[in-house]
Design a protein around this motif. Structure first.
Motif, mmCIF file in Angstrom:
data_model
loop_
_atom_site.group_PDB
_atom_site.id
_atom_site.type_symbol
_atom_site.label_atom_id
_atom_site.label_comp_id
_atom_site.label_asym_id
_atom_site.label_seq_id
_atom_site.Cartn_x
_atom_site.Cartn_y
_atom_site.Cartn_z
ATOM 1 N N LEU A 233 0.832 -1.219 0.013
ATOM 2 C CA LEU A 233 -0.644 -0.266 -0.188
ATOM 3 C C LEU A 233 1.051 1.363 0.184
ATOM 4 C CD1 LEU A 233 -3.005 1.108 -0.087
ATOM 5 C CD2 LEU A 233 -3.225 0.942 2.732
ATOM 6 N N ALA A 234 1.012 2.146 -1.307
ATOM 7 C CA ALA A 234 1.317 3.275 -0.818
ATOM 8 C C ALA A 234 1.394 4.228 -1.279
ATOM 9 C CB ALA A 234 2.739 2.862 -2.817
ATOM 10 N N THR A 235 1.681 5.356 -0.364
ATOM 11 C CA THR A 235 0.840 6.906 -0.559
ATOM 12 C C THR A 235 0.864 7.320 -2.094
ATOM 13 O OG1 THR A 235 3.252 7.865 -0.128
ATOM 14 C CG2 THR A 235 2.081 6.752 1.714
ATOM 15 N N GLY A 236 -0.247 8.381 -1.933
ATOM 16 C CA GLY A 236 0.021 9.008 -2.659
ATOM 17 C C GLY A 236 -1.142 7.946 -4.065
ATOM 18 N N ILE A 237 -1.359 8.612 -4.864
ATOM 19 C CA ILE A 237 -1.807 7.981 -6.088
ATOM 20 C C ILE A 237 -0.612 7.708 -7.114
ATOM 21 C CG2 ILE A 237 -4.230 8.363 -7.914
ATOM 22 C CD1 ILE A 237 -4.679 7.995 -5.175
ATOM 23 N N ILE A 301 11.115 -3.168 -2.683
ATOM 24 C CA ILE A 301 10.688 -2.330 -3.065
ATOM 25 C C ILE A 301 10.331 -0.762 -2.036
ATOM 26 C CG2 ILE A 301 7.931 -2.969 -2.449
ATOM 27 C CD1 ILE A 301 8.359 -5.662 -2.578
ATOM 28 N N ARG A 302 10.612 -0.913 -0.437
ATOM 29 C CA ARG A 302 10.246 0.302 0.491
ATOM 30 C C ARG A 302 10.880 0.957 -0.862
ATOM 31 N NH1 ARG A 302 12.208 -0.858 5.376
ATOM 32 N NH2 ARG A 302 11.430 1.220 6.744
ATOM 33 N N LEU A 312 5.966 3.706 0.624
ATOM 34 C CA LEU A 312 4.682 2.550 1.695
ATOM 35 C C LEU A 312 4.617 3.239 2.531
ATOM 36 C CD1 LEU A 312 6.477 -0.787 2.070
ATOM 37 C CD2 LEU A 312 5.264 -0.074 0.217
ATOM 38 N N LEU A 313 3.341 3.705 2.973
ATOM 39 C CA LEU A 313 1.921 3.854 3.899
ATOM 40 C C LEU A 313 2.167 3.240 4.903
ATOM 41 C CD1 LEU A 313 -0.116 5.970 4.390
ATOM 42 C CD2 LEU A 313 -1.936 4.293 4.407
ATOM 43 N N GLY A 314 2.689 4.520 6.251
ATOM 44 C CA GLY A 314 3.191 4.151 7.371
ATOM 45 C C GLY A 314 4.840 4.566 7.818
ATOM 46 N N TYR A 355 4.362 0.474 8.235
ATOM 47 C CA TYR A 355 4.672 -0.190 6.940
ATOM 48 C C TYR A 355 3.872 -1.635 6.338
ATOM 49 C CZ TYR A 355 8.712 -2.625 5.982
ATOM 50 O OH TYR A 355 9.257 -3.628 7.182
ATOM 51 N N HIS A 356 3.219 -1.399 4.829
ATOM 52 C CA HIS A 356 2.240 -1.937 4.982
ATOM 53 C C HIS A 356 2.691 -2.756 3.827
ATOM 54 C CE1 HIS A 356 -1.019 -1.011 8.152
ATOM 55 N NE2 HIS A 356 -0.510 0.462 7.112
#
Length: 428
Positions: A233-237, A301-302, A312-314, A355-356
């Motif tokens: 799950l990544a931040t932003g669009i 990936i991070r 990543l979100l979080g 993070y997720h």
């Protein structure tokens, strides 16, 4: 802290004791005449007879504790020389002396302990690692690791298939790759020495392809003996439906990380990730993605999603451009914890969670077994047989060529998705 989930039929794990067993470190004073700089001192420590006890430890293990911390450990009687406790830091060491440092037991931070078995045979086992559990010992986590639970399982009952101790087998299953402490999902472990060697080669092969610039979209996921797919799950669009990231990953100095922090770096080692958007949450300003990696750089990936501008979100550590949120500012102060070691870092470090990221799906050729011998026969005008021909039958003008080819068994493993990483149309 939330309690562990009730164990399933395919889960194992023992609760952690309040304190670990401590650690012991053994050294032999070397005969070399090379010198090492003593921490916070202009003196040199020749590794010969004139080297003192404090000079030895504060130079060789400067990443473990500051000078004052090592002084405390020596005065506490935590170090022996040739079997005798020595409390004088200035004791002169002799070449060949055996040094033993005993690190006192300590209470490790919280970590889950239950592990779900996703797949198992005589050669390997795949487990579903929970977020928050470290794979191998390191830092504050010396006991609360996946490796410890695997060892305890083998010790608990030699009747379990996990714990065969024949010469060709490991004493207990051994992880053949790593997942970050905050990453959940599939972790492969080898049960035999042969499986360990071959699985390790699978992972190394993928990295070698990237290093030698042989990677292409066609190769990704089609020619490898192992394929790893993550959910994140990544931040932003993220606007593009698919993005390929080929940013190299290197290291930088960073407080609290002795060997350096992995970051996006033009001078680093090649890395390759393929990101595919699964779902966009405009209201929540985040994007659910699937990531397939060819190489296996630490925190790849991070770092790659951060490099895209969508960390990543979080994630407490990586911001944008594949760099840490907190810029480097030296290597920390020399204050020390009650056990003499450095204080826990005040800035985020790679092992911090939040993070997720989930290792969701893995496809691999079995490391030791063949599914079958596949025979393909065809008739052609009479001529020389192909090089792969095993046998032939002939008539007046036709030849029947038969090629027998070993087909490796393909294993597919899937780890259930955490709720946060499911698309709207996906159920448990």
């Amino acid at each position: 802290m939330a309690d562990e989930k009730a164990p399933t039929r395919n889960a194992f794990g023992e609760p952690w004791p309040d304190f670990n067993d401590g650690l012991t470190y053994t050294d032999i004073v070397p005969p070399t005449s090379t010198t090492a700089t003593v921490q916070n001192s202009p003196k040199k420590c020749p590794r010969i007879r004139a080297c003192s006890l404090i000079e030895f430890y504060s130079s060789k293990y400067s990443n473990s504790a500051p000078l004052e911390g090592w002084l405390q450990r020596i005065r506490n009687g935590q170090i022996t020389v040739d079997g005798q406790v020595v409390t004088d830091p200035d004791t002169t060491l002799r070449v060949g002396s055996v040094l033993l440092y005993s690190r006192l037991p300590w209470k490790e931070p919280y970590a889950p302990y239950l592990l779900e078995v996703l797949y198992e045979d005589d050669d390997m086992v795949a487990i579903n690692k929970p977020s928050g559990l470290q794979v191998l010992p390191g830092g504050l986590f010396q006991q609360r690791t996946v490796l410890t639970q695997l060892r305890w399982l083998a010790e608990k009952s030699s009747a379990l298939r996990f714990s065969g101790i024949a010469a060709a087998q490991e004493s207990h299953p051994v992880p053949v790759h790593r997942l970050g402490r905050g990453t959940s999902g599939i972790l492969l472990c080898a049960k035999t020495k042969l499986a360990r060697a071959r699985l390790a080669a699978y992972f190394a092969d993928g990295t070698a392809v990237v290093r030698e610039n042989r990677i292409s979209d066609v190769e990704l996921g089609t020619t490898r003996r192992i394929s790893k797919i993550y959910r994140a799950l990544a931040t932003g669009i993220i606007d593009e439906d698919e993005v390929v990231v080929k940013q190299a990953i290197g290291m930088m100095r960073y407080p609290g990380v002795a060997n350096g922090l992995y970051v996006a770096s033009s001078s680093g080692k090649p890395a390759f990730s393929k990101v595919r958007v699964l779902e966009r949450d405009v209201q929540g300003n985040c994007t659910l993605v699937q990531v397939e990696i060819q190489s296996g750089r630490p925190h790849q990936i991070r770092i790659h999603l951060s490099f895209l501008g969508h960390p990543l979100l979080g994630d407490p550590l990586y911001g944008i451009d594949g760099q840490p949120k907190v810029a480097e500012s030296g290597c920390g102060d020399d204050s020390f914890a009650p056990d003499g070691g450095y204080q826990r870092p005040t800035k985020p470090v790679p092992g911090d969670c939040g993070y997720h990221l989930h290792a969701h799906h893995l496809v691999l050729s079995h490391p030791t077994k063949n599914e079958s011998n596949k025979e393909a026969c065809y008739a052609t005008p009479l001529q020389s047989p192909p090089s792969t021909c095993q046998y032939a039958t002939t008539s007046s003008s036709m030849a029947k060529w038969c090629i027998i080819q070993a087909v490796h068994q393909v294993i597919e493993i899937t780890a259930p998705l955490p709720t946060m990483l499911r698309a709207q149309n996906e159920t448990e």
